[in-house]
Write a protein that holds these residues in place. Sequence first.
Motif, PDB file in Angstrom:
ATOM      1  N   SER A 294       0.754  -1.267   0.183  1.00 51.64           N
ATOM      2  CA  SER A 294       0.000  -0.174   0.102  1.00 51.64           C
ATOM      3  C   SER A 294       0.792   1.204  -0.088  1.00 51.64           C
ATOM      4  O   SER A 294       0.275   2.101  -0.221  1.00 51.64           O
ATOM      5  N   THR A 297       4.257   3.683  -4.725  1.00 49.63           N
ATOM      6  CA  THR A 297       3.456   4.850  -5.493  1.00 49.63           C
ATOM      7  C   THR A 297       3.621   4.208  -6.679  1.00 49.63           C
ATOM      8  O   THR A 297       2.955   4.877  -7.750  1.00 49.63           O
ATOM      9  N   ARG A 302       0.942  -0.704  -8.813  1.00 47.18           N
ATOM     10  CA  ARG A 302      -0.152  -0.581  -8.305  1.00 47.18           C
ATOM     11  C   ARG A 302      -1.395  -1.103  -8.888  1.00 47.18           C
ATOM     12  O   ARG A 302      -2.277  -1.922  -8.495  1.00 47.18           O
ATOM     13  N   HIS A 306      -4.095  -4.013  -8.066  1.00 49.73           N
ATOM     14  CA  HIS A 306      -5.357  -4.074  -8.084  1.00 49.73           C
ATOM     15  C   HIS A 306      -5.869  -5.454  -8.910  1.00 49.73           C
ATOM     16  O   HIS A 306      -6.977  -6.110  -8.522  1.00 49.73           O
ATOM     17  N   ARG A 339     -13.055   0.324  -3.858  1.00 47.05           N
ATOM     18  CA  ARG A 339     -11.541   1.047  -3.592  1.00 47.05           C
ATOM     19  C   ARG A 339     -11.060   1.638  -4.698  1.00 47.05           C
ATOM     20  O   ARG A 339     -10.709   2.731  -5.098  1.00 47.05           O
ATOM     21  N   THR A 340     -10.915   0.716  -5.850  1.00 46.63           N
ATOM     22  CA  THR A 340     -10.727   0.907  -7.038  1.00 46.63           C
ATOM     23  C   THR A 340     -11.283  -0.142  -7.871  1.00 46.63           C
ATOM     24  O   THR A 340     -11.866  -1.149  -7.338  1.00 46.63           O
ATOM     25  N   GLU A 360     -12.632   5.100  -3.978  1.00 43.57           N
ATOM     26  CA  GLU A 360     -11.737   5.713  -3.087  1.00 43.57           C
ATOM     27  C   GLU A 360     -10.309   6.347  -3.710  1.00 43.57           C
ATOM     28  O   GLU A 360      -9.816   7.135  -3.292  1.00 43.57           O
ATOM     29  N   GLU A 361     -10.065   5.540  -4.901  1.00 47.54           N
ATOM     30  CA  GLU A 361      -8.808   5.967  -5.387  1.00 47.54           C
ATOM     31  C   GLU A 361      -9.390   6.516  -6.740  1.00 47.54           C
ATOM     32  O   GLU A 361     -10.433   6.720  -6.835  1.00 47.54           O
ATOM     33  N   THR A 363      -7.989   8.160 -10.902  1.00 43.56           N
ATOM     34  CA  THR A 363      -7.586   9.275 -11.802  1.00 43.56           C
ATOM     35  C   THR A 363      -8.557   9.611 -13.026  1.00 43.56           C
ATOM     36  O   THR A 363      -9.076   8.529 -13.327  1.00 43.56           O
ATOM     37  N   ARG A 382     -11.569   9.492  -5.543  1.00 39.45           N
ATOM     38  CA  ARG A 382     -10.662   9.858  -4.314  1.00 39.45           C
ATOM     39  C   ARG A 382     -11.644  10.253  -3.441  1.00 39.45           C
ATOM     40  O   ARG A 382     -11.368  11.140  -2.523  1.00 39.45           O
ATOM     41  N   LYS A 384     -12.399   9.778  -0.069  1.00 45.01           N
ATOM     42  CA  LYS A 384     -11.539   9.278   1.078  1.00 45.01           C
ATOM     43  C   LYS A 384     -12.440   8.167   2.204  1.00 45.01           C
ATOM     44  O   LYS A 384     -13.316   8.726   2.495  1.00 45.01           O
TER      45      LYS A 384
END
Length: 753
Positions: A294, A297, A302, A306, A339-340, A360-361, A363, A382, A384
């Motif tokens: 987690s 980055t 990442r 997933h 979450r994603t 939650e995530e 882009t 995003r 949270k």
Amino acid sequence: MQPAAPSVSRRLLARLRDVMAGSGSAQERLDKVVTLIAADMVAEVCSCYVLRAGEVLELFATEGLKKSAVHKTRLRVGEGLVGDIAAHARPLALADAQAHPHFAYRPETGEEIYHSLMGVPIIRGGRVVGVVVVQNRTMRHYTDEEIETLETVAMVLAELVASGELVKRDEQVAVDGNALLPLRVEGIRLNGGVGVGVAVLHQRRVTIRRLVAEDPEVELARLRTALTGIKTAIDELFARPELRDGEHRDVLETYRMFTEDKGWLARIGEAIRTGLTAEAAVQKVHDDTRARMSQITDPYLRERLHDFEDLANRLLQHLSGDEGLARGELPDNSVLIARTMGPMELFDYDPKCLRGLVLEEGTPTMHVAIVARAMDIPVVGRAKEVLDKIEPFDSIVVDGDNAQVFIRPPEDIRESFIQAIGLREQRIAGYAKLRDVPAVTTDGVSVGIHMNAGLLLDLQHLHDSGADGIGLYRTELPFMARSSLPDVAAQTLLYRKILDQADGKPVVFRSLDVGGDKVLPYWNPYEEDNPALGWRSIRITLDRPAVMRHQLRALLRAAAGRELRIMFPMIAEVNELIQARRILDIEVEHERQAGHPLPEKLLVGTMLEVPALAFQLDALLPRVDFISIGSNDLAQFLFAVDRGNPRISERYDPLAPAMVSFIRRVAHRCRDTGVSLSVCGEMAGRPLEAMALIAAGVRCLSLSAPSVGPIKSMVRSLDVAATAAYLDRLLELPDRSLRDKLKCFALDHGVVL
Ligand code: PEP
Ligand code: MG
């Protein structure tokens, strides 16, 4: 790592199972558990800390430390060794714990006589909910195998903590106040629109009822059966008619590859051999990976994470016989909370039942956002910790336009959103009537309205929206969805399908625009401090000309006998365009010599998204057939503001005098030289911004399909000459934004926004 010794932890697990199944309160069972662990692991101390509200770890039970410290000793996450284990979600094993710089001495516990310490996080659903520690007087060197055993024990403790008997569930979740109060959570807009419905938690946490297995062989067989089940499910998806074509197949292929990942399967097998059931083993490996990764980055890693997460969840569902909500049982007003999510996963749900998506995530360029946009589902990213704040079937409002989510909203808020949706639907019905009417302003100026696309799926909207063509086809999405670079034949096939489906309407293909946040799974990304300013887009394809050549070759072949429009992205100086064109010329020559039929007409253009290019218009304009302003990147570079950073991405307004003047200057030069100009960033799809663009001289816009109607209706109510005259007066103002003034103008002059 040494192989685990099944007998040790199997024996301990069997005893723990008896305690857990026995009578007594949760506290009594926890007291027994720490005694058992201490005895079995030959440690003088075993203590269990549980996370309480406010990020505090409280000593809940101990064997060996002073009992009077229980419920008194508290450490903040990050404080002391226990806090360190929780903060980093990783085990610690120290022969001389007191020498560690993070050691925090707590006199009330009497721990000064114990020198060695081993602790592991108690993890539940990827989050740390406590820490379990053993200590010894001697300077003991704990083995990897002992850490493994303690980690397995921590899983059992996780279930005890999650039961809500030790610490109430509403204290375990990091909520703002009481979990049952209405909440508003802000995020970022990934797709506009409003949805009202009930929460459906994607990847619902499967409750594992059986942790300890009798026979590892039986569990290994169950694991194999579950994996076969998943592969069959993937095959069935392949066979679905709506997924026959397109990039989805590549996503699925990659996914199928993960089901055969040897390292991952080996770790699950190992966990089963320590005495866990197949589902507990999958959960353990999943939790370990998630907690440890987690902090990573790197977007490539990442993304892979997933995929594994999704797979672990499916595996758990298969193993526990909990197949999730079948398509038929999905509430018809579902708001998915995740979450994603991978883009394929959205297809697991019946699109007719989906009212919104909250992540939650996320882009704006992530696949699932792009697919959701094509399906016209409002998305907020995003947001949270929403998964901790929402219970299944909670009432939810997703307001994609304003990037907010209402959880359990009061009736009046819910009602007002329902009304807003009703009005929006009426407007959409109105837009459908506009499908075949021309986009001409009240003073007779014709505006081209094209569509942005990136998936074959988008093409269906070309005809029902009435767009004039595809003004931007983002070719990178099929590249991102695959496990390797698509070859010329595969690309040719895809581009040909796109042109076939466009059925004579023009399509602008943008050459590969990867890098930055668009990562190809099979290219190791470079570590870059500023990826948006880094090795991306045309910089990559000029440095890797084979990739560019293959793509251009495929485009030339796909468009044989038809018109082909190619656009190069991220051009910062004319020289880059010259180099790209040279590669195109080589390919044209190559095709000619090979006797392949060529496109009947070839138009070449550039994106203008790096401001420097606008200072070379004299050299640029004679060399291109068209220019398209990418307002997303242009705003990023003009204001030096990272478009993906939610803290600052809204800081500057694209309707700032600087941005509008910049575009106006380019538009006027293009008009004077007869080069066609369009704008294809997000700006073009918002009515007020589009009004300003047209007033600044832009005559062609390219936007997402759902924006075609609203923009056309704005255009048809606009007097360009009057708006341009007004805009000219504003450009010298020192204001941070022209938004309010333009809005008032629109209201006063009956412009439909
Ligand atoms: C832009 O930058 O405005 C654009 C259209 O390209 P992308 O969003 O794909 O970077
Ligand atoms: Mg761009």
